[in-house]
Design an enzyme around this catalytic site. Structure first.
Site, PDB file in Angstrom:
ATOM      1  N   GLY A  12      -5.215   0.537   6.076  1.00  0.00           N
ATOM      2  CA  GLY A  12      -5.197   1.506   4.975  1.00  0.00           C
ATOM      3  C   GLY A  12      -6.142   2.657   5.241  1.00  0.00           C
ATOM      4  N   ALA A  13      -6.149   3.123   6.498  1.00  0.00           N
ATOM      5  CA  ALA A  13      -7.196   4.058   6.938  1.00  0.00           C
ATOM      6  C   ALA A  13      -6.779   5.525   6.883  1.00  0.00           C
ATOM      7  CB  ALA A  13      -7.633   3.700   8.363  1.00  0.00           C
ATOM      8  N   ASN A  63       3.153  -1.966   8.193  1.00  0.00           N
ATOM      9  CA  ASN A  63       3.092  -2.470   6.822  1.00  0.00           C
ATOM     10  C   ASN A  63       2.427  -3.840   6.879  1.00  0.00           C
ATOM     11  OD1 ASN A  63       3.473  -3.489   4.296  1.00  0.00           O
ATOM     12  ND2 ASN A  63       5.711  -3.345   4.324  1.00  0.00           N
ATOM     13  N   SER A 142     -12.365  -6.206  -5.543  1.00  0.00           N
ATOM     14  CA  SER A 142     -12.547  -5.229  -6.622  1.00  0.00           C
ATOM     15  C   SER A 142     -13.182  -5.954  -7.804  1.00  0.00           C
ATOM     16  CB  SER A 142     -11.188  -4.674  -7.056  1.00  0.00           C
ATOM     17  OG  SER A 142     -11.294  -4.034  -8.315  1.00  0.00           O
ATOM     18  N   TYR A 154      -3.175  -7.218  -9.964  1.00  0.00           N
ATOM     19  CA  TYR A 154      -4.226  -6.707  -9.066  1.00  0.00           C
ATOM     20  C   TYR A 154      -5.481  -7.587  -9.130  1.00  0.00           C
ATOM     21  CZ  TYR A 154      -7.390  -3.135  -7.070  1.00  0.00           C
ATOM     22  OH  TYR A 154      -8.302  -2.446  -6.299  1.00  0.00           O
TER      23      TYR A 154
HETATM   24  N1  LIG Z   1     -10.474   3.416  -5.601  1.00  0.00           N
HETATM   25  C1  LIG Z   1     -11.028   2.478  -6.350  1.00  0.00           C
HETATM   26  O1  LIG Z   1     -11.505   2.749  -7.460  1.00  0.00           O
HETATM   27  C2  LIG Z   1     -11.122   1.057  -5.840  1.00  0.00           C
HETATM   28  C3  LIG Z   1     -11.914   0.165  -6.582  1.00  0.00           C
HETATM   29  C4  LIG Z   1     -12.036  -1.165  -6.138  1.00  0.00           C
HETATM   30  C5  LIG Z   1     -11.389  -1.569  -4.996  1.00  0.00           C
HETATM   31  N2  LIG Z   1     -10.619  -0.678  -4.296  1.00  0.00           N
HETATM   32  C6  LIG Z   1      -9.930  -1.184  -3.110  1.00  0.00           C
HETATM   33  O2  LIG Z   1     -10.314  -0.436  -1.974  1.00  0.00           O
HETATM   34  C7  LIG Z   1      -9.238  -0.371  -1.047  1.00  0.00           C
HETATM   35  C8  LIG Z   1      -8.945   1.080  -0.690  1.00  0.00           C
HETATM   36  O3  LIG Z   1      -8.628   1.781  -1.878  1.00  0.00           O
HETATM   37  P1  LIG Z   1      -8.497   3.363  -1.968  1.00  0.00           P
HETATM   38  O4  LIG Z   1      -9.054   3.761  -3.277  1.00  0.00           O
HETATM   39  O5  LIG Z   1      -8.989   4.031  -0.739  1.00  0.00           O
HETATM   40  O6  LIG Z   1      -6.877   3.478  -2.074  1.00  0.00           O
HETATM   41  P2  LIG Z   1      -5.893   4.632  -1.619  1.00  0.00           P
HETATM   42  O7  LIG Z   1      -4.643   4.392  -2.389  1.00  0.00           O
HETATM   43  O8  LIG Z   1      -6.530   5.971  -1.689  1.00  0.00           O
HETATM   44  O9  LIG Z   1      -5.646   4.274  -0.076  1.00  0.00           O
HETATM   45  C9  LIG Z   1      -5.077   3.056   0.311  1.00  0.00           C
HETATM   46  C10 LIG Z   1      -4.433   3.218   1.675  1.00  0.00           C
HETATM   47  O10 LIG Z   1      -3.794   1.970   2.005  1.00  0.00           O
HETATM   48  C11 LIG Z   1      -2.512   2.254   2.520  1.00  0.00           C
HETATM   49  N3  LIG Z   1      -1.605   1.134   2.303  1.00  0.00           N
HETATM   50  C12 LIG Z   1      -1.071   0.722   1.119  1.00  0.00           C
HETATM   51  N4  LIG Z   1      -0.232  -0.295   1.315  1.00  0.00           N
HETATM   52  C13 LIG Z   1      -0.225  -0.550   2.645  1.00  0.00           C
HETATM   53  C14 LIG Z   1       0.466  -1.482   3.445  1.00  0.00           C
HETATM   54  N5  LIG Z   1       1.342  -2.338   2.934  1.00  0.00           N
HETATM   55  N6  LIG Z   1       0.237  -1.477   4.787  1.00  0.00           N
HETATM   56  C15 LIG Z   1      -0.629  -0.596   5.332  1.00  0.00           C
HETATM   57  N7  LIG Z   1      -1.300   0.327   4.616  1.00  0.00           N
HETATM   58  C16 LIG Z   1      -1.106   0.352   3.282  1.00  0.00           C
HETATM   59  C17 LIG Z   1      -2.049   3.506   1.773  1.00  0.00           C
HETATM   60  O11 LIG Z   1      -0.987   4.180   2.454  1.00  0.00           O
HETATM   61  C18 LIG Z   1      -3.355   4.309   1.702  1.00  0.00           C
HETATM   62  O12 LIG Z   1      -3.509   5.165   2.816  1.00  0.00           O
HETATM   63  C19 LIG Z   1      -8.063  -1.100  -1.713  1.00  0.00           C
HETATM   64  O13 LIG Z   1      -8.005  -2.425  -1.264  1.00  0.00           O
HETATM   65  C20 LIG Z   1      -8.423  -1.064  -3.176  1.00  0.00           C
HETATM   66  O14 LIG Z   1      -7.825  -2.104  -3.890  1.00  0.00           O
HETATM   67  C21 LIG Z   1     -10.469   0.628  -4.702  1.00  0.00           C
END
Ligand SMILES: NC(=O)c1ccc[n+]([C@@H]2O[C@H](COP(=O)([O-])OP(=O)(O)OC[C@H]3O[C@@H](n4cnc5c(N)ncnc54)[C@H](O)[C@@H]3O)[C@@H](O)[C@H]2O)c1
Length: 246
Positions: A12-13, A63, A142, A154
């Site tokens: 997810g980078a 994926n 989270s 979630y």
């Molecule tokens: N943003 C927040 O407030 C928050 C809070 C707590 C935890 N998190 C966790 O942190 C992590 C990153 O979150 P973020 O805010 O950067 O999210 P984001 O949506 O900005 O980015 C997530 C990335 O993961 C990729 N992705 C999604 N499904 C995928 C799959 N099946 N295979 C490969 N890549 C995939 C997406 O294309 C995206 O580039 C997640 O696990 C999220 O649950 C986020």
């Protein structure tokens, strides 16, 4: 931190927290970095931005919910970099709805990516980590694991990630491997864009720090848990919430 000689994988980078983690590894001298995301063009763009020479960083479309796709990509990563020392399971999705309105698809898709995805990637790296007697796994959980309205799917997936982390940590500690989790609260990324402004203002008011976390503030905790500075920290879930959860 210093990751000289280490090879890391971040899922997810392409953007958000994952991109910040990738940047941190590059800044901290990682030897090889494999970036995974759904779309080839966007993950290649992120990889290029971080390393225009393409020598240290490579992007892979994958994926994580698709077991065969994950096996294919990790074979490519191993042939390109030779080993994996660090795995950051960052990719995750939300499909929020009140439970009485939640569809089967909302439930299934979140569990498939957030939980099965971590199983799929760990399956690929744990045997090698045991063999080389070195490994660092960091899983993004989270604070929704502790309860949040509209997130039974979630929250359940993230609570499962914490349980998975603790069980695997106990199993592979003897192989000089650590497995830890991070539970952020609200981080300023695209994931929050669906939240209406008035609701977001209320969320922020309830945070003692009175602001969202920046992705780099999560990346710095990932860097610590991925480094040898945390060599005796294992099976932990570090809450990063600006004081919301104590
Ligand atoms: N943003 C927040 O407030 C928050 C809070 C707590 C935890 N998190 C966790 O942190 C992590 C990153 O979150 P973020 O805010 O950067 O999210 P984001 O949506 O900005 O980015 C997530 C990335 O993961 C990729 N992705 C999604 N499904 C995928 C799959 N099946 N295979 C490969 N890549 C995939 C997406 O294309 C995206 O580039 C997640 O696990 C999220 O649950 C986020």
């Amino acid at each position: 931190m210093n990751f000289t000689g280490k090879v890391a994988v971040v899922t997810g980078a392409a953007r958000g927290i994952g991109e910040a983690i990738a940047k941190r590894f590059v800044d901290d001298q990682v030897e090889g970095l494999a970036l995974i995301d759904l779309d080839q063009a966007s993950i290649e763009e992120t990889a290029q931005k971080l390393d225009p020479t393409g020598k240290r960083v490579a992007g892979f479309a994958c994926n994580i919910a698709d077991r065969e796709d994950v096996a294919r990509v990790f074979a490519e990563i191993l042939s390109r970099f030779g080993k994996v020392d660090i795995l950051v399971n960052n990719a995750g999705i939300t499909r929020d709805a009140m439970f009485h309105k939640m569809t089967d698809d909302q439930w299934d898709s979140v569990l498939k990516v957030n939980l099965d995805g971590i199983y799929n990637t760990c399956k690929q790296v744990v045997p090698g980590m045991r063999e080389q007697n070195y490994g660092k796994i960091v899983n993004l959980a989270s604070v929704s694991a502790f309860g949040n309205v509209g997130q039974t799917n979630y929250g359940a997936s993230k609570a499962a990630v914490i349980g998975f982390t603790k069980c695997l940590a106990r199993e592979i500690a003897r192989n000089n491997c650590t497995v830890n989790a991070i539970a952020p609260s609200y981080v300023d990324t695209d994931m929050l864009r669906a939240v209406p402004d008035n609701v977001m203002a209320k969320f922020i008011e309830a945070i003692p720090a009175r602001r969202l976390a920046q992705p780099s503030e999560i990346a710095s905790v990932v860097a610590f848990l991925s480094s040898d500075d945390s060599s005796f920290v294992n099976g932990e879930c570090i809450v990063v919430s600006g004081g919301s959860y104590m």
